[in-house]
Design a protein around this motif. Structure first.
Motif, PDB file in Angstrom:
ATOM      1  N   ASP A  22      -4.013 -25.049   0.485  1.00  0.00           N
ATOM      2  CA  ASP A  22      -3.186 -26.376   0.747  1.00  0.00           C
ATOM      3  C   ASP A  22      -4.007 -27.118   1.986  1.00  0.00           C
ATOM      4  OD1 ASP A  22      -1.548 -25.807  -1.457  1.00  0.00           O
ATOM      5  OD2 ASP A  22      -0.132 -24.674  -0.008  1.00  0.00           O
ATOM      6  N   THR A  23      -4.496 -26.490   3.041  1.00  0.00           N
ATOM      7  CA  THR A  23      -4.831 -27.128   4.327  1.00  0.00           C
ATOM      8  C   THR A  23      -6.053 -27.801   3.830  1.00  0.00           C
ATOM      9  OG1 THR A  23      -3.873 -25.311   5.610  1.00  0.00           O
ATOM     10  CG2 THR A  23      -5.585 -26.447   6.591  1.00  0.00           C
ATOM     11  N   ASN A  24      -6.649 -27.340   3.058  1.00  0.00           N
ATOM     12  CA  ASN A  24      -7.992 -27.975   2.476  1.00  0.00           C
ATOM     13  C   ASN A  24      -8.093 -28.430   1.122  1.00  0.00           C
ATOM     14  OD1 ASN A  24      -9.829 -27.103   5.142  1.00  0.00           O
ATOM     15  ND2 ASN A  24      -8.980 -25.243   4.432  1.00  0.00           N
ATOM     16  N   ALA A  25      -7.188 -29.119   0.576  1.00  0.00           N
ATOM     17  CA  ALA A  25      -6.845 -29.503  -0.686  1.00  0.00           C
ATOM     18  C   ALA A  25      -7.799 -30.356  -1.116  1.00  0.00           C
ATOM     19  CB  ALA A  25      -5.521 -29.845  -0.909  1.00  0.00           C
ATOM     20  N   HIS A  72      -3.252 -23.515 -12.056  1.00  0.00           N
ATOM     21  CA  HIS A  72      -1.875 -24.279 -12.206  1.00  0.00           C
ATOM     22  C   HIS A  72      -1.733 -25.467 -10.983  1.00  0.00           C
ATOM     23  CE1 HIS A  72       0.821 -22.784 -15.218  1.00  0.00           C
ATOM     24  NE2 HIS A  72       0.050 -21.660 -14.869  1.00  0.00           N
ATOM     25  N   TRP A  73      -2.124 -25.266  -9.754  1.00  0.00           N
ATOM     26  CA  TRP A  73      -2.372 -26.122  -8.681  1.00  0.00           C
ATOM     27  C   TRP A  73      -3.244 -27.173  -9.057  1.00  0.00           C
ATOM     28  CZ3 TRP A  73      -6.607 -26.692  -5.156  1.00  0.00           C
ATOM     29  CH2 TRP A  73      -6.290 -27.449  -3.807  1.00  0.00           C
ATOM     30  N   SER A 112       1.970 -29.999  -6.068  1.00  0.00           N
ATOM     31  CA  SER A 112       2.783 -28.788  -5.559  1.00  0.00           C
ATOM     32  C   SER A 112       1.734 -27.892  -4.767  1.00  0.00           C
ATOM     33  CB  SER A 112       3.536 -28.303  -6.654  1.00  0.00           C
ATOM     34  OG  SER A 112       4.491 -28.836  -7.418  1.00  0.00           O
ATOM     35  N   SER A 113       2.327 -27.340  -3.678  1.00  0.00           N
ATOM     36  CA  SER A 113       1.639 -26.409  -2.846  1.00  0.00           C
ATOM     37  C   SER A 113       0.975 -24.988  -3.507  1.00  0.00           C
ATOM     38  CB  SER A 113       2.046 -26.400  -1.407  1.00  0.00           C
ATOM     39  OG  SER A 113       3.132 -25.512  -1.710  1.00  0.00           O
ATOM     40  N   SER A 114       0.071 -24.761  -2.912  1.00  0.00           N
ATOM     41  CA  SER A 114      -0.300 -23.231  -3.563  1.00  0.00           C
ATOM     42  C   SER A 114       0.594 -22.158  -3.055  1.00  0.00           C
ATOM     43  CB  SER A 114      -1.707 -22.861  -2.932  1.00  0.00           C
ATOM     44  OG  SER A 114      -2.713 -23.702  -3.773  1.00  0.00           O
ATOM     45  N   ILE A 115       1.043 -22.653  -1.826  1.00  0.00           N
ATOM     46  CA  ILE A 115       2.342 -21.578  -1.385  1.00  0.00           C
ATOM     47  C   ILE A 115       3.122 -21.701  -2.330  1.00  0.00           C
ATOM     48  CG2 ILE A 115       3.761 -21.259   0.495  1.00  0.00           C
ATOM     49  CD1 ILE A 115       1.457 -21.882   2.664  1.00  0.00           C
TER      50      ILE A 115
END
Length: 200
Positions: free
Chosen positions: A97-100, A165-166, A173-176
Motif C-alpha cells: 500500500d505504501t508503494n502502490a 484482487h488489489w 481498496s488497500s492491500s491491508i
C-alpha cells in the motif's frame, strides 16, 4: 548506517528510480543497461555492480516485499505461529500500500516481459523455501515436512490472491483491507478446505 553505506543506498535508489521511469516511457525491452547508467549518472561497470542484469532492476521493488521469513521470525518470538504468519502477511500488505504506484507500474511491466516474469517465479520459490526453513525451526519439524510446506504455500497463496484482487481494482481498496478480509474468512471458516467424509 555509515557514510559509505548511505552513499551506496542513495546510488541504488537513483538507479531504480531512473530505470523505472525509462521502462515506463520507452518500454522494458527497448531500454538498455547503458541508457540506464547514463540516466542514473553512473558508469556501466557501477550499474552492473549494483544490478548484474536488467531484470533484477525491474524485480527489485517486488522481491524485497516477498521476504516473509524475517518478518515471521521477528513476530514468532512473542506470538503463536499462526499469528506470526498473519503479521507477516499484514506487513507485506502495508509495504504494498505504501508503494502502490511503484508496485502497479512494476507489475504491469513484468506482465509484458517474459524473462522477468519467469525470474519472479524463481524468486518467489526461494522466498518460500526461506520461510519453510523458519517455520520448520519454529515447529521443530523438517523443512520438507508436509505441514511446513502447506503452511508456507498457504501464505504465498493468500498474498498472491490479495495482490491479484488489489491490482484488478487498481489499488482503490488497500492491500491491508483485502488481507484482513481473507484472514477473517479463515477465522469464520468461510474458506472451504477439502475434507474427507467420516466413515460410517
Amino acid at each position: 548506517m555509515g557514510l559509505r553505506a548511505k552513499k551506496a543506498e542513495k546510488t541504488r535508489k537513483r538507479i531504480l528510480t531512473e530505470a523505472l521511469q525509462l521502462f515506463k516511457r520507452d518500454g522494458y525491452e527497448q531500454t538498455t543497461m547503458e541508457v540506464i547508467a547514463d540516466a542514473a549518472e553512473v558508469s556501466p561497470s557501477t550499474l552492473y555492480r549494483y544490478f548484474p542484469s536488467k531484470d533484477l532492476i525491474l524485480l527489485d521493488p517486488i522481491s524485497g516485499y516477498l521476504d516473509f521469513s524475517a518478518t515471521f521470525s521477528g513476530h514468532s518470538a512473542n506470538l503463536s505461529v499462526e499469528e506470526a504468519l498473519a503479521e507477516a502477511a499484514l506487513a507485506w500488505a502495508k509495504r504494498q500500500d505504501t508503494n502502490a504506484e511503484e508496485i502497479l507500474l512494476v507489475r504491469s511491466l513484468i506482465d509484458q516481459a517474459p524473462i522477468p516474469r519467469a525470474r519472479l517465479w524463481d524468486i518467489a520459490y526461494q522466498k518460500q523455501r526461506d520461510l519453510n526453513a523458519r517455520l520448520a525451526e519454529k515447529l521443530h519439524l523438517r523443512e520438507d515436512d508436509l505441514q511446513v510446506e502447506l503452511s508456507a504455500r498457504l501464505l504465498f497463496t493468500i498474498i498472491g490472491t490479495v495482490a491479484d484482487h488489489w491490482r484488478a481494482n487498481a489499488a482503490k481498496s488497500s492491500s491491508i483491507a483485502y488481507t484482513k478480509k481473507v484472514l477473517r474468512m479463515f477465522d469464520e471458516h468461510k474458506v472451504l478446505i477439502p475434507r474427507k467424509a467420516p466413515r460410517q
